[in-house]
Scaffold this motif. Structure first.
Motif, mmCIF file in Angstrom:
data_model
loop_
_atom_site.group_PDB
_atom_site.id
_atom_site.type_symbol
_atom_site.label_atom_id
_atom_site.label_comp_id
_atom_site.label_asym_id
_atom_site.label_seq_id
_atom_site.Cartn_x
_atom_site.Cartn_y
_atom_site.Cartn_z
ATOM 1 N N GLY A 112 127.182 52.327 13.085
ATOM 2 C CA GLY A 112 126.251 52.624 13.725
ATOM 3 C C GLY A 112 125.129 52.375 12.225
ATOM 4 N N ARG A 113 125.225 52.540 11.460
ATOM 5 C CA ARG A 113 124.007 51.821 10.186
ATOM 6 C C ARG A 113 124.020 50.653 9.696
ATOM 7 N NH1 ARG A 113 123.217 57.498 8.395
ATOM 8 N NH2 ARG A 113 121.782 56.774 7.369
ATOM 9 N N ILE A 114 124.516 49.954 9.428
ATOM 10 C CA ILE A 114 124.479 48.525 9.174
ATOM 11 C C ILE A 114 124.021 47.296 10.597
ATOM 12 C CG2 ILE A 114 125.916 48.549 7.821
ATOM 13 C CD1 ILE A 114 128.593 47.773 9.124
ATOM 14 N N ALA A 164 133.625 50.209 8.321
ATOM 15 C CA ALA A 164 132.489 50.445 8.046
ATOM 16 C C ALA A 164 132.022 49.659 10.212
ATOM 17 C CB ALA A 164 131.021 49.882 7.681
ATOM 18 N N LEU A 165 132.676 49.354 10.164
ATOM 19 C CA LEU A 165 131.894 48.221 11.787
ATOM 20 C C LEU A 165 132.346 48.989 12.878
ATOM 21 C CD1 LEU A 165 133.089 44.361 10.919
ATOM 22 C CD2 LEU A 165 131.048 45.642 10.807
ATOM 23 N N SER A 166 131.873 49.096 13.812
ATOM 24 C CA SER A 166 131.893 49.636 14.764
ATOM 25 C C SER A 166 131.318 49.549 16.181
ATOM 26 C CB SER A 166 131.246 51.725 15.269
ATOM 27 O OG SER A 166 129.887 51.556 14.202
ATOM 28 N N SER A 167 129.916 48.628 16.183
ATOM 29 C CA SER A 167 129.645 47.924 17.371
ATOM 30 C C SER A 167 130.293 47.138 17.521
ATOM 31 C CB SER A 167 128.069 47.508 16.674
ATOM 32 O OG SER A 167 127.344 48.248 16.648
ATOM 33 N N VAL A 168 130.673 46.914 19.079
ATOM 34 C CA VAL A 168 131.433 46.054 19.976
ATOM 35 C C VAL A 168 130.421 45.120 19.666
ATOM 36 C CG1 VAL A 168 132.704 45.514 22.382
ATOM 37 C CG2 VAL A 168 132.545 47.691 21.354
ATOM 38 N N GLU A 208 140.463 49.232 17.516
ATOM 39 C CA GLU A 208 139.859 49.989 17.174
ATOM 40 C C GLU A 208 138.176 49.849 17.132
ATOM 41 O OE1 GLU A 208 138.882 52.914 14.216
ATOM 42 O OE2 GLU A 208 140.891 52.790 14.820
ATOM 43 N N ILE A 209 137.413 48.570 16.837
ATOM 44 C CA ILE A 209 136.691 48.796 17.571
ATOM 45 C C ILE A 209 136.624 49.488 18.991
ATOM 46 C CG2 ILE A 209 134.586 46.875 17.664
ATOM 47 C CD1 ILE A 209 135.515 45.692 15.097
ATOM 48 N N LEU A 210 137.062 48.358 20.047
ATOM 49 C CA LEU A 210 136.848 48.574 21.105
ATOM 50 C C LEU A 210 136.612 50.415 21.324
ATOM 51 C CD1 LEU A 210 138.319 45.364 22.441
ATOM 52 C CD2 LEU A 210 135.803 45.707 22.125
ATOM 53 N N ALA A 211 137.825 50.982 20.248
ATOM 54 C CA ALA A 211 137.703 52.654 21.002
ATOM 55 C C ALA A 211 136.633 52.990 21.049
ATOM 56 C CB ALA A 211 138.817 53.332 19.516
#
Length: 313
Positions: A112-114, A164-168, A208-211
């Motif tokens: 969430g930092r990018i 590093a990506l996490s946002s859906v 992985e991102i949707l998790a």
């Protein structure tokens, strides 16, 4: 002052005026001392104009001091620079995204930092697909060809970017995930990845991102748009990495004796599965796979506890 002076001077913060700070920063950057420039103004970052803060960030990796490495204090200062620039909103999103990419290693373990880079991916799934092509071989690519050093470096950078990506994706202008936009994003990413043989790996990474999807308004997981997208665009690869991602997201835990904690989690996932089993049965199936994992973990913990009790006597 001579160029040699700025290459060797020991710069210390001493309540300089804003003009003095900016002048010194410019000269230190010219002297390829980006790290010293950051350290010099770390207590006065808000006094520095946005363009010069960008110049510091751009100069750091090219600095003659780059091999010295940044300390934890320097990394904190880098994070503060990003916070200031994001709060000001004076630098375009694409430029901020480029800077975030430059500092992915700083943010790798801070999801969430990018925000700017993730916004670019949200609008352009081809960026995500390009990273996957750089990081992984396609299914039809030869495994006998050894990548060169440049390709290996590109693959490491691409993996760091993906991690590093996490946002859906599928987020609208208000920051809300929309099922239609999410499905369009996945369909377009699959269209791009299919010809190169990266479709399966794409779906793994999407899982992985949707998790990391947020909760629904009623407190169940995942939110409604993600349930709909997973249900309508289901694949075994997405299922596998959702379950792996959710299991890993639990992290290290302190536990008492036996599998009570795991049974609580199994009950939670079963409740979430029941909440969506009629409208989104494929999503419910994934959640029940988590139930099975945690029940198995609980039984293993029970057996371990029983063995430890017997060994005490």
């Amino acid at each position: 002052m001579s160029e040699g002076y700025w290459k060797t001077v020991s710069a210390h913060w001493a309540r300089q005026t804003e003009d003095e700070l900016r002048y010194a920063v410019a000269k230190l950057i010219e002297a390829r001392r980006g790290l010293t420039a950051l350290q010099f103004v770390h207590l006065d970052l808000k006094s520095i104009e946005s363009e010069q803060l960008c110049a510091i960030l751009q100069a750091l990796p090219r600095s003659d001091e780059a091999e010295r490495g940044a300390s934890s204090m320097d990394r904190h200062s880098i994070e503060e620079v990003f916070k200031i620039l994001n709060s000001r909103g004076t630098i375009s999103r694409d430029r901020m995204a480029d800077l975030e990419f430059l500092y992915l290693k700083v943010f790798r373990f801070d999801r969430g930092r990018i925000p700017n880079l993730e916004a670019e991916v949200n609008d352009n799934p081809s960026l995500f697909c390009k990273a996957i092509r750089m990081a992984y071989r396609g299914k039809n690519e030869s495994r006998d060809v050894e990548p060169n050093d440049e390709q290996k470096t590109a693959a490491r950078n691409a993996n760091t970017f993906i991690d590093a990506l996490s946002s859906v994706p599928g987020v609208d202008e208000h920051g809300v995930i929309q099922a239609g936009k999410l499905k369009e994003w996945i369909i377009e990413a699959r269209r791009i990845s299919e010809p190169t043989g990266h479709r399966a790996m794409l779906d793994y990474q999407i899982g992985e991102i949707l998790a990391h999807a947020p909760l629904a308004e009623d407190g169940s997981w995942p939110c409604e748009p993600v349930r709909e997208a997973v249900n309508d665009l289901y694949s075994v690869e997405i299922e596998r990495d959702i379950t792996i991602g959710r299991y890993n997201a639990r992290g290290a835990t302190w536990r008492g004796e036996g599998g009570a904690q795991d049974r609580e989690l199994a009950d939670q996932y079963e409740g979430w599965a029941k909440a969506c089993e009629f409208e989104h049965p494929r999503m419910a199936r994934i959640l029940r796979e988590m139930v099975r994992k945690y029940i198995a973990e609980a039984e293993w913990q029970d057996n371990e506890a029983m063995i430890r009790r017997r060994m005490r006597y």
